[in-house]
Enzyme design. Structure first.
Site, short mmCIF file in Angstrom:
data_model
loop_
_atom_site.label_atom_id
_atom_site.label_comp_id
_atom_site.label_asym_id
_atom_site.label_seq_id
_atom_site.Cartn_x
_atom_site.Cartn_y
_atom_site.Cartn_z
N TRP A 108 1.15 1.17 12.17
CA TRP A 108 2.45 1.27 11.23
C TRP A 108 2.85 2.80 10.99
O TRP A 108 3.79 3.31 11.05
CB TRP A 108 2.83 0.36 10.29
CG TRP A 108 2.91 -0.88 11.03
CD1 TRP A 108 2.52 -2.09 10.84
CD2 TRP A 108 4.40 -1.28 11.65
NE1 TRP A 108 2.94 -3.18 11.59
CE2 TRP A 108 4.30 -2.61 12.09
CE3 TRP A 108 5.51 -0.75 12.01
CZ2 TRP A 108 5.25 -3.16 12.84
CZ3 TRP A 108 6.40 -1.18 12.68
CH2 TRP A 108 6.33 -2.58 13.02
N ASP A 178 4.56 3.69 2.11
CA ASP A 178 5.25 2.46 2.78
C ASP A 178 4.50 1.36 2.35
O ASP A 178 3.05 1.14 2.71
CB ASP A 178 5.26 2.56 4.24
CG ASP A 178 5.46 1.45 4.96
OD1 ASP A 178 5.81 0.47 4.37
OD2 ASP A 178 5.64 1.20 6.27
N LYS A 202 6.86 -9.78 3.88
CA LYS A 202 5.04 -10.18 3.81
C LYS A 202 5.26 -10.87 2.44
O LYS A 202 4.85 -12.04 2.51
CB LYS A 202 4.57 -8.76 3.58
CG LYS A 202 4.98 -7.87 4.95
CD LYS A 202 4.59 -8.23 6.14
CE LYS A 202 4.74 -7.17 7.32
NZ LYS A 202 4.56 -7.82 8.67
#
Length: 367
Positions: A108, A178, A202
């Site tokens: 990511w 992030d 999440k």
């Protein structure tokens, strides 16, 4: 326990992930009718006073959980973390004449870099690809520039299962993180950051909403010409209702924030539960005599995503078949890495993790 409830509890998906059973129950009721409104959640106007209060309470709860000062704005945006890959450098890099620093620690963080390069100069300060993204950099490996536009990193890489235990960077340089896969899973000092973003699917709720914490002082240097939808100020001025927001997703975030505050008792308690779950699962891996091999270096193991391999692809396929037959779901590793991945986000119970550990031990015994 009903079969559906058990199936939800044994959902080890990397995202969207498992939600607390009490949140699911309240959400089911709200889809029929929100108690204080008498209408289905799916049909309540985003311009209603009720929804304005939902947004306000969700913000208050996040502030309470983090001890967040009013120096920060809390926004509920759309577009996922992926849109933040562009919005962040549009704000902080475009026209600055400076270089942004990025840590490339996994799948990511790698995805975040090309969009930043569209806005200006980017320096990849550390790149873990040559080692398979199995570890994170030690502080001595990072030569930060005090003149950088900002530092960007991903606190927890969901694919490879590596997680920062300390905060990298210089406090004198704008720090962007992030936190999509570990936000509200443990306490941290928000004052050491300038911009944090986390998509919901999440630990926060369903897909569709992204929480952004942004230091208000950053909004004083917005470059000219930004589209209004990509300007954080538009959303701040409209209290996160600049356009039609994801009402359903934000409402579930509210329910999850209540659960963290009232049922769990805050982030320190949540972190203790998460550490217990991770210790049990890594313990099963380490005690297997090499049958299971953890992907991440032990010092950098994630408390959220446990990635591991079996001796052969055939045994991994058998593991996935048999675990599915036993009621487990979401255990296949990410397509970029393969193997097995058990995501043990906040709502994953210690009991469910214990059941997975028992299955793993029995599978290894029979192999």
């Amino acid at each position: 326990m009903h079969t559906t409830e058990l199936n939800n509890q044994l959902n080890f998906s990397g995202g969207p992930g498992v939600l607390p059973e009490s949140v699911l129950a309240a959400t089911r009721q709200a889809i029929e009718a929100v108690p204080e409104v008498g209408l289905s959640l799916l049909g309540i106007s985003h311009r209603s006073q009720w929804f304005a209060e939902v947004v306000a309470e969700a913000e208050r709860n996040i502030r309470t959980l983090l001890g967040l000062s009013d120096d920060f704005a809390v926004l509920f945006l759309q577009g996922g973390a992926t849109l933040q890959f562009s919005m962040v450098p549009m704000l902080l890099l475009r026209g600055s004449g400076k270089t942004a620093e990025y840590l490339r620690t996994g799948y990511w963080s790698s995805k975040s870099i090309p969009d930043a390069q569209n806005e200006g100069a980017v320096r990849v300060l550390w790149d873990g690809e040559a080692e398979g993204f199995r570890r994170l950099p030690a502080p001595a490996e990072l030569q930060h520039s005090p003149d950088a536009a900002y530092l960007h990193y991903v606190s927890n890489e969901t694919v490879e299962g590596v997680q920062f235990k300390t905060i990298p960077g210089l406090d004198s340089v704008t720090r962007v993180c992030d936190m999509s896969s570990d936000f509200l899973s443990r306490p941290f000092d928000p004052e050491r950051f300038d911009l944090i973003y986390a998509h919901a699917q999440k630990n926060l709720g369903p897909a569709g909403v992204t929480v952004v914490l942004i230091r208000r002082a950053l909004l004083e240097r917005v470059p000219p010409g930004l589209p209004s939808m990509l300007d954080y100020r538009s959303h701040l001025q409209a209290h996160s209702i600049y356009n039609t927001p994801p009402v359903f997703a934000i409402y579930v975030v509210l329910l999850v924030s209540r659960w963290l505050l009232n049922d769990i008792g805050g982030l320190a308690s949540m972190a203790a539960i998460n550490q217990q779950k991770a210790a049990a699962l890594y313990g099963a891996i380490d005690a297997s005599g090499g049958f299971y091999e953890g992907w991440a270096a032990p010092a950098d193991r994630s408390l959220m995503n446990v990635a591991f391999r079996l001796p052969t692809p055939e045994r991994e396929a058998a593991f996935l078949r048999e675990s599915a037959a036993a009621g487990f779901s979401g255990l296949a590793g990410h397509r970029s890495l393969g193997g097995i991945r058990a995501s043990i986000y906040n709502a994953m119970t210690p009991q469910a993790v214990a059941m997975l550990c028992d299955f793993m031990r029995e599978f290894a015994r029979k192999a």
